[in-house]
Design an enzyme around this catalytic site. Structure first.
Site, PDB file in Angstrom:
ATOM      1  N   GLY A  60      -1.954   3.802   0.229  1.00  0.00           N
ATOM      2  CA  GLY A  60      -0.702   3.486   0.907  1.00  0.00           C
ATOM      3  C   GLY A  60       0.421   3.173  -0.057  1.00  0.00           C
ATOM      4  O   GLY A  60       0.199   2.962  -1.247  1.00  0.00           O
ATOM      5  N   VAL A  72       3.552   0.914  -1.657  1.00  0.00           N
ATOM      6  CA  VAL A  72       3.765  -0.501  -1.908  1.00  0.00           C
ATOM      7  C   VAL A  72       5.268  -0.765  -2.058  1.00  0.00           C
ATOM      8  O   VAL A  72       5.969  -0.007  -2.739  1.00  0.00           O
ATOM      9  CB  VAL A  72       3.037  -0.943  -3.195  1.00  0.00           C
ATOM     10  CG1 VAL A  72       3.168  -2.442  -3.382  1.00  0.00           C
ATOM     11  CG2 VAL A  72       1.580  -0.530  -3.144  1.00  0.00           C
ATOM     12  N   LYS A 120       1.956  -3.797   0.976  1.00  0.00           N
ATOM     13  CA  LYS A 120       1.299  -2.491   0.995  1.00  0.00           C
ATOM     14  C   LYS A 120       1.096  -2.054   2.437  1.00  0.00           C
ATOM     15  O   LYS A 120       0.576  -2.792   3.247  1.00  0.00           O
ATOM     16  CB  LYS A 120      -0.037  -2.599   0.291  1.00  0.00           C
ATOM     17  CG  LYS A 120      -0.814  -1.324   0.306  1.00  0.00           C
ATOM     18  CD  LYS A 120      -1.874  -1.355  -0.774  1.00  0.00           C
ATOM     19  CE  LYS A 120      -2.209   0.047  -1.199  1.00  0.00           C
ATOM     20  NZ  LYS A 120      -2.699   0.152  -2.530  1.00  0.00           N
ATOM     21  N   ASP A 149     -12.352   1.734  -7.293  1.00  0.00           N
ATOM     22  CA  ASP A 149     -11.188   2.516  -7.702  1.00  0.00           C
ATOM     23  C   ASP A 149     -10.505   1.843  -8.892  1.00  0.00           C
ATOM     24  O   ASP A 149      -9.324   1.530  -8.851  1.00  0.00           O
ATOM     25  CB  ASP A 149     -10.229   2.693  -6.518  1.00  0.00           C
ATOM     26  CG  ASP A 149      -9.252   3.853  -6.741  1.00  0.00           C
ATOM     27  OD1 ASP A 149      -9.442   4.611  -7.714  1.00  0.00           O
ATOM     28  OD2 ASP A 149      -8.299   3.974  -5.963  1.00  0.00           O
TER      29      ASP A 149
END
Ligand SMILES: *[C@@H]1O[C@H](CO)[C@@H](O)[C@H](O)[C@H]1NC(C)=O
Ligand SMILES: *[C@@H]1O[C@H](CO)[C@@H](O)[C@H](O)[C@H]1NC(C)=O
Ligand SMILES: *[C@@H]1O[C@H](CO)[C@@H](O)[C@H](O)[C@H]1NC(C)=O
Ligand SMILES: *[C@@H]1O[C@H](CO)[C@@H](O)[C@H](O)[C@H]1NC(C)=O
Ligand SMILES: *[C@@H]1O[C@H](CO)[C@@H](O)[C@H](O)[C@H]1NC(C)=O
Ligand SMILES: *[C@@H]1O[C@H](CO)[C@@H](O)[C@H](O)[C@H]1NC(C)=O
Length: 841
Positions: free
Chosen positions: A525, A527, A541, A642
């Site tokens: 998404g 930010v 976010k 991640d």
């Protein structure tokens, strides 16, 4: 269906007689030393447990083929609970089971060949006895057990018979067949009970939900005792916290069995003693099509009157009597030939993704598959733009996700294809979710035709039920929403935790001036920067792709909100107002590491300050601490999944703060996108190789790998993928593993001074201003972190120890630049924490 064989009728008849004369004690539950059972007079020589519930003897599996088995006396078809020689049946004439004088219970074929043995020869075995539990036991005169059938389960567990580290269940090959099949119920290496299809061509796990992490499946990987069993009441418990109960739970003297059926599903059954029939009281996989390997290559599992296999248009069954062999193409796709794609809506083939990309256009996805000859088809999801080029097509099934479509590659010359739409128009998937009832339905017939009258009337019922659900559900949700909104109005906001609160959308819109200042755009998404009324700077976010229920979202966040570590970005709150989902966290001044580290790399931003060595080292330590905290200390044991420079933010002092942790967990709870995430999580270049492999469980070691890549980049000041690409032009194909192997070789060298290769390798922009002991240490650590085999990678806490020990050295010795000192370093390193680091001297 000729499963009640003459033999069993005889057996049953004789048992009835036995039961009638039970008081007289003339049935036999014991085979004494020297005694034997012959296959011919099986009926007379069957062993029967004292209460009569189990029998043991020769069991006919086919004309003239017998096994030595234990079965349920009272079940109409004499259901087998255990088999000695499942893969080597013996002849119907001349075969015998004998408790030999040497102490072993053996099964010999007509020619005297021993096909099976308890291997207890040389022991003082005195008898073989069938107990009331269904356990066949070989014991000595004093009653000590020398061998028991409970230790050698086949496809069935009986009450109190455990599945353990060493004992797994293997399904039968087909209904009524004794032979071992391809399904397994076992404890995997992370201590989790699993169902796996382990076929000749592919193998993969399908239960518990492979799209989810073990914690989301309510299991634990931390108990290595690996033990699971159920009791007479029908309560199953296991060391991985798997827990389930029979629907007729209770101690009513019901006979039960837990069987891994030939169709790959694990079911708990209760026997209706009067009728001799079994009832399913629990089932592992609710939707049979979720079982892997059912329909073979190219085959697609659908539901009509039960799970059914079909082939797409242009494909024909390989072997109509065995659908697990799948389908084959009636055409060839040759590389370089003109190809087109045929669309198959609402279907998916699980696994075997070449790679995974989200947020790309259909045409881009199509082109990816078009240019790669290995690509046989691709899956595309409208809306999220998720793209899955497929290298092989297995585990096909209809999906309830409406926007998932498979596009099959075929040559434009193939005439017999309807190119716009194949075989499935998606109606079938409406039934998908609702075939979930506990029933004993097997794979009926495995036909590839559909009974349309049945099908459409069922569909009609389903639609009516669904309509009612939708209306009721809507009212419910709507009301719940207005209640929530009301509460927000009353209190201003609802406090979930101190320092962690719910924000309204308007509040955040104001704080960010209408989401004007976008500071980053990530896979999860965008930010935005903002300032709260109390003056705190925030980063907001947007997680607009999340569709799960408000409570789920909130409870997930309550975990994330509780996490507090100086190297993790602090989460201050969230907003959940349909359709908006936002996450509010502290604002970190210096942006992300990728900008600090790589910008200016390409010459366009030469004024940018080069990140000094000292900061780089500090960042390595901070990130390692953050990950170690997530993996080992934090209550929920979060795997980040991640780790990459974009997710490492730098504060005013260039202290790192890791962000986006817990998001994978949040997203993988979400029905819509969970598949994407668990197939390939993270970002290309930073993903551990096991994440690409179907069926491998992913744990914290995946983060260790990504961290290793970040370490390499910190030293080099360049993206590893660029580095590898640059190396590749000179000398064939390179990848991270090859780079690691090369570094390992270089690190082995032991010529006294700062090696030239190291000086060349470390970021040139530092102009030699770095500690070469630390640089070599970081490289060595990075090499161990990116090991292809997860178990060989160090844990994050080990990484922290190593980094800190190297750091201590620096405080003492940095900048001395003396060879003598460096020699001392080597021995010092060897001592610290017992972690031997080999360094270039
Ligand atoms: C007995 O030993 C043989 C050969 O080592 C082995 O294959 C077999 O599984 C053993 N059987 C049992 C019941 O332990
Ligand atoms: C895990 O347990 C929770 C709470 O009991 C339950 O809501 C959830 O459905 C369970 N998840 C799975 C995958 O069984
Ligand atoms: C592990 O599982 C076993 C069996 O279920 C249980 O007895 C034991 O207490 C568990 N150990 C831990 C540390 O939870
Ligand atoms: C199963 O029954 C036991 C009581 O014997 C209960 O504690 C447990 O919560 C039940 N589990 C499930 C999954 O219903
Ligand atoms: C045997 O079966 C009967 C009736 O089915 C039951 O009452 C009894 O408890 C069973 N005995 C054992 C040992 O399971
Ligand atoms: C995915 O694979 C295709 C084919 O091998 C390749 O062309 C493409 O660059 C890959 N995409 C990503 C994001 O790695």
């Amino acid at each position: 269906m000729n499963r009640v064989h003459g033999l069993h009728l005889i057996v049953l008849t004789s048992l009835c007689c036995v039961a009638l004369s039970a008081g007289e004690g003339d049935r036999r539950s014991v085979l004494w030393r020297g005694g034997s059972i012959a296959v011919e007079d099986a009926a007379d020589s069957v062993l029967v447990s004292p209460s009569g519930n189990f029998s043991c003897g020769f069991y006919k599996v086919a004309t003239n083929a017998y096994t030595l088995a234990v079965w349920f006396t009272a079940s109409a078809d004499a259901t087998v609970a255990w088999t000695a020689n499942r893969d080597t049946p013996v002849n119907g004439v001349g075969s015998r089971a004998e408790l030999r004088k040497d102490g072993s219970l053996v099964l010999q074929d007509y020619d005297g060949r021993v096909v099976w043995s308890t291997n207890t020869s040389g022991t003082p075995a005195d008898r073989a006895q069938l107990l009331d539990t269904g356990n066949l036991v070989v014991s000595d005169a004093a009653g000590n057990r020398l061998w028991q059938s409970f230790d050698w389960p086949t496809d069935t567990l009986l009450p109190e018979q455990p599945v353990t580290r060493y004992r797994q269940l293997v399904s039968a090959e087909a209904r009524g067949s004794p032979y071992s099949g391809y399904y397994k119920f076992y404890f995997d290496s992370s201590n989790i009970l699993n169902l796996m299809y382990d076929g000749p061509e592919i193998s993969s796990n399908y239960w518990p939900d492979p799209f989810k992490k073990w914690w989301d499946n309510n299991r634990t990987a931390f108990n290595s005792s690996r033990h699971g069993s159920f009791d007479r009441r029908g309560v199953f418990t296991a060391s991985d916290q798997l827990q389930f109960n029979a629907s007729d739970m209770g101690d009513g003297g019901v006979m039960r069995r837990l069987t891994l059926d030939y169709d790959g599903n694990l079911r708990l059954y209760s026997l209706d003693a009067a009728a001799g029939r079994w009832h399913v009281t629990w089932v592992a996989v609710q939707r049979q099509c979720d079982v892997h390997g059912l329909c073979g290559r190219y085959g697609i599992c659908t539901y009509s009157q039960g799970p059914t296999c079909s082939c797409p248009d242009g494909y024909v069954p390989h072997d109509a009597s065995d659908w697990s062999k799948g389908c084959r193409r009636t055409f060839d796709v040759r590389c370089g030939e003109d190809v087109a794609f045929a669309e198959m809506r609402h279907t998916d083939y699980w696994g075997f993704d070449l790679n995974y990309t989200a947020g790309i256009s259909f045409d881009t996805c199509r082109r990816l598959c078009l240019v790669d000859c290995r690509c046989e088809a691709f899956g595309y999801r409208q809306g999220t733009g998720e793209c899955y080029p497929k290298i092989s097509l297995w585990n096909g099934r209809v999906m309830s996700i409406p926007y998932q479509t498979i596009y099959l590659k075929f040559p434009t010359g193939a005439k017999n294809l309807n190119p716009s739409l194949l075989h499935f128009d998606g109606h079938t998937c409406t039934m998908d979710e609702r075939d979930a009832t506990v029933s004993s339905s097997y794979l009926h017939g495995r036909r590839n035709t559909i009974n349309f009258i049945y099908f459409y009337s069922f569909l009609a019922v389903v639609f009516v039920v669904e309509a009612i659900f939708v209306v009721v559900g809507y009212l419910f949700v709507f009301r719940a929403d207005s209640v929530a909104a009301g509460r927000v109005g009353d209190e201003g906001y609802s406090l979930v935790f101190s320092h962690f609160r719910r924000f309204t959308y308007d509040e955040l819109s104001d704080a960010t001036c209408g989401f004007r200042d976008e500071i980053a755009k990530g896979g999860t998404g965008s930010v935005y920067k903002g300032v709260l009324e109390d003056g705190r700077s925030i980063a907001v976010k947007r997680l607009d792709e999340m569709t799960q229920a408000d409570e789920v979202f909130r409870s997930e966040l309550s975990v994330i909100g509780r996490i507090n570590h100086m190297n993790l970005v602090r989460i201050w709150g969230f907003c959940s107002e349909h359709p908006h989902r936002l996450l509010v966290s502290e604002f970190v001044e210096n942006g992300s590491l990728d900008r600090a580290l790589f910008d200016g790399d390409d010459g366009e931003d030469n004024t940018g300050v080069v990140l000094p060595w000292r900061s780089r080292y500090k960042i390595a330590v901070g990130v390692a601490k953050a990950l170690a905290y997530l993996h080992h200390e934090c209550l929920e044991w979060i795997v980040h999944c991640d780790v990459k420079p974009e997710n490492i933010l730098l504060d005013g002092d260039f202290e790192p703060k890791v962000t986006d942790f817990g998001l994978v967990k949040l997203l993988s709870r979400d029905a819509g996108s969970h598949m994407a995430l668990s197939r390939v999580q993270g970002t290309r270049g930073y993903i551990a190789p096991e994440c690409w492999t179907v069926g491998r469980s992913i744990n914290g070691k995946a983060d260790v790998y990504s961290f290793g890549v970040v370490l390499l980049e910190l030293v080099r000041g360049q993206r590893v993928c660029d580095w590898v690409a640059a190396a590749a032009t000179a000398d064939g194909a390179w990848n991270v593993q090859r780079l690691a192997a090369w570094l390992k070789e270089k690190l082995k060298c032991d010529d006294g001074e700062l090696p030239a290769w190291l000086e060349e390798l470390v970021d040139a922009r530092l102009r030699g201003d770095f500690n070469h002991v630390q640089a070599a240490g970081l490289l060595e650590l990075a090499v161990s972190c990116v090991d292809g085999e997860p178990s060989r990678r160090p844990s994050m806490s080990t990484v922290v120890h190593k980094l800190i020990s190297l750091d201590t050295i620096e405080h003492h010795l940095y900048a001395t630049h003396e060879l003598a000192a460096n020699a001392a370093v080597v021995s010092l390193v060897g001592d610290v924490g017992g972690h031997q680091l080999r360094l270039p001297c």
